[in-house]
Design a protein around this motif. Structure first.
Motif, PDB file in Angstrom:
ATOM      1  N   ALA A 126       0.827  -1.211   0.000  1.00 49.26           N
ATOM      2  CA  ALA A 126       0.000   0.000   0.000  1.00 49.26           C
ATOM      3  C   ALA A 126       0.862   1.262   0.000  1.00 49.26           C
ATOM      4  O   ALA A 126       0.541   2.254  -0.666  1.00 49.26           O
ATOM      5  CB  ALA A 126      -0.929  -0.021   1.221  1.00 49.26           C
ATOM      6  N   ALA A 127       1.989   1.241   0.745  1.00 53.19           N
ATOM      7  CA  ALA A 127       2.866   2.408   0.786  1.00 53.19           C
ATOM      8  C   ALA A 127       3.515   2.664  -0.575  1.00 53.19           C
ATOM      9  O   ALA A 127       3.627   3.821  -1.029  1.00 53.19           O
ATOM     10  CB  ALA A 127       3.944   2.199   1.862  1.00 53.19           C
ATOM     11  N   ILE A 128       3.965   1.563  -1.245  1.00 52.04           N
ATOM     12  CA  ILE A 128       4.585   1.733  -2.571  1.00 52.04           C
ATOM     13  C   ILE A 128       3.583   2.304  -3.577  1.00 52.04           C
ATOM     14  O   ILE A 128       3.895   3.204  -4.370  1.00 52.04           O
ATOM     15  CB  ILE A 128       5.139   0.385  -3.056  1.00 52.04           C
ATOM     16  N   VAL A 129       2.351   1.804  -3.559  1.00 53.71           N
ATOM     17  CA  VAL A 129       1.325   2.314  -4.473  1.00 53.71           C
ATOM     18  C   VAL A 129       1.065   3.799  -4.229  1.00 53.71           C
ATOM     19  O   VAL A 129       0.887   4.599  -5.164  1.00 53.71           O
ATOM     20  CB  VAL A 129       0.034   1.484  -4.320  1.00 53.71           C
ATOM     21  N   ALA A 130       1.051   4.201  -2.932  1.00 59.47           N
ATOM     22  CA  ALA A 130       0.793   5.614  -2.618  1.00 59.47           C
ATOM     23  C   ALA A 130       1.915   6.507  -3.145  1.00 59.47           C
ATOM     24  O   ALA A 130       1.670   7.598  -3.695  1.00 59.47           O
ATOM     25  CB  ALA A 130       0.629   5.777  -1.110  1.00 59.47           C
ATOM     26  N   VAL A 131       3.185   6.064  -2.982  1.00 56.62           N
ATOM     27  CA  VAL A 131       4.315   6.877  -3.443  1.00 56.62           C
ATOM     28  C   VAL A 131       4.308   6.999  -4.968  1.00 56.62           C
ATOM     29  O   VAL A 131       4.490   8.088  -5.529  1.00 56.62           O
ATOM     30  CB  VAL A 131       5.642   6.245  -2.950  1.00 56.62           C
ATOM     31  N   VAL A 132       4.079   5.874  -5.663  1.00 56.77           N
ATOM     32  CA  VAL A 132       4.044   5.909  -7.140  1.00 56.77           C
ATOM     33  C   VAL A 132       2.893   6.782  -7.630  1.00 56.77           C
ATOM     34  O   VAL A 132       3.039   7.572  -8.582  1.00 56.77           O
ATOM     35  CB  VAL A 132       3.918   4.474  -7.680  1.00 56.77           C
ATOM     36  N   GLY A 133       1.749   6.705  -6.992  1.00 52.99           N
ATOM     37  CA  GLY A 133       0.625   7.537  -7.417  1.00 52.99           C
ATOM     38  C   GLY A 133       0.899   9.020  -7.237  1.00 52.99           C
ATOM     39  O   GLY A 133       0.530   9.850  -8.089  1.00 52.99           O
TER      40      GLY A 133
END
Length: 275
Positions: A126-133
């Motif tokens: 979830a953290a990786i998806v938030a940073v990429v978004g």
């Protein structure tokens, strides 16, 4: 006025003519052509106890409750009606015993479910998806500002997108343990646990731990259950074994006990074995 015994004192007592309990059982056994060993085998009452009862010695029975049970069991084995002999015993020993109150029990421990651990893999994804978004949103807005001053005749400039890194493979969730059918099915392996249930009749029971401590000595009514536990061994006496359903270390004991039969049993850890 005579000081001596009255005529009534010289009358022969009716009770004096009645044979003793032990003599009646011994005579009936002899008439039936049975030996003490054969009676012991059929009733599962030990030979020394049978011999003592035939000599009117009830001290080896372990109390009035068990003496009454032994008398009834032996009477049926030699073809006598147990009721008159039991009534004679009660008359000679102060009447029918009353059950004693139950002592505190060692209830079987229930296995508590382990607390759920946090799923760090899902949190990381979830953290990786938030940073990429967030990065993609920033790049999209910056490119849009430059396109406001320049217009191409062929059409709008293509938007720049940043490919998302592949998400790390998630670990398969550990299978949940199947819930146990009952508290007895999940007994501790390092202890001996015994559960007694009176199915369709009452029974007098006694339970002691390995160090001789009395855990229970009283009456178990129909529909009631008692559970005992010890680190090493449990010693049991069942006054009416045929009415008892027995579970030892989570396993049902399939021995067929008869109604009114007195059983002395011992169990330790592992598979149940009658002592």
């Amino acid at each position: 006025m005579s000081i001596g015994n009255s005529p009534e004192d010289d009358r022969p007592s009716i009770e004096d003519d009645r044979p003793s309990i032990g003599h009646s059982l011994q005579q009936a056994r002899s008439d039936a052509g049975l030996t003490i060993d054969e009676v012991s085998t059929s009733t599962r009452v030990r030979v020394p106890i049978v011999q003592a009862i035939e000599q009117d010695d009830f001290s080896r029975c372990g109390g009035d409750v068990y003496a009454r049970g032994h008398i009834g069991t032996l009477a049926r084995a030699v073809g006598l009606d147990p009721a008159p002999l039991v009534a004679q015993y009660d008359a000679e020993h102060g009447g029918r015993p009353s059950p004693t109150p139950a002592a505190p029990l060692f209830e079987a421990e229930r296995i508590r479910p382990e607390p759920r651990r946090p799923n760090w893999t899902a949190a990381m994804v979830a953290a990786i998806v938030a940073v990429v978004g967030f990065a993609a949103f920033t790049l999209f807005n910056g490119g849009d500002e430059g396109n406001r001053t320049k217009h191409v005749a062929e059409g709008a400039a293509p938007e720049k997108t940043t490919p998302k890194p592949p998400a790390p493979p998630s670990k398969p969730a550990a299978p949940k343990p199947d819930p146990s059918e009952s508290a007895i099915a999940a007994v501790p392996q390092d202890k001996v646990t015994v559960k007694l249930s009176a199915v369709d009749d009452k029974s007098w029971i006694s339970a002691k731990s390995a160090n001789g401590k009395l855990l229970f000595d009283g009456l178990l009514l129909a529909g009631e259950s008692k559970t005992f536990q010890d680190d090493e061994r449990l010693d049991l006496i069942l006054g009416n074994a045929g009415a008892i359903e027995l579970f030892v270390n989570g396993k049902k004991v399939e021995d067929k006990f008869e109604s009114g039969q007195v059983e002395r049993l011992s169990y330790s850890k592992g598979d149940p074995e009658a002592g």
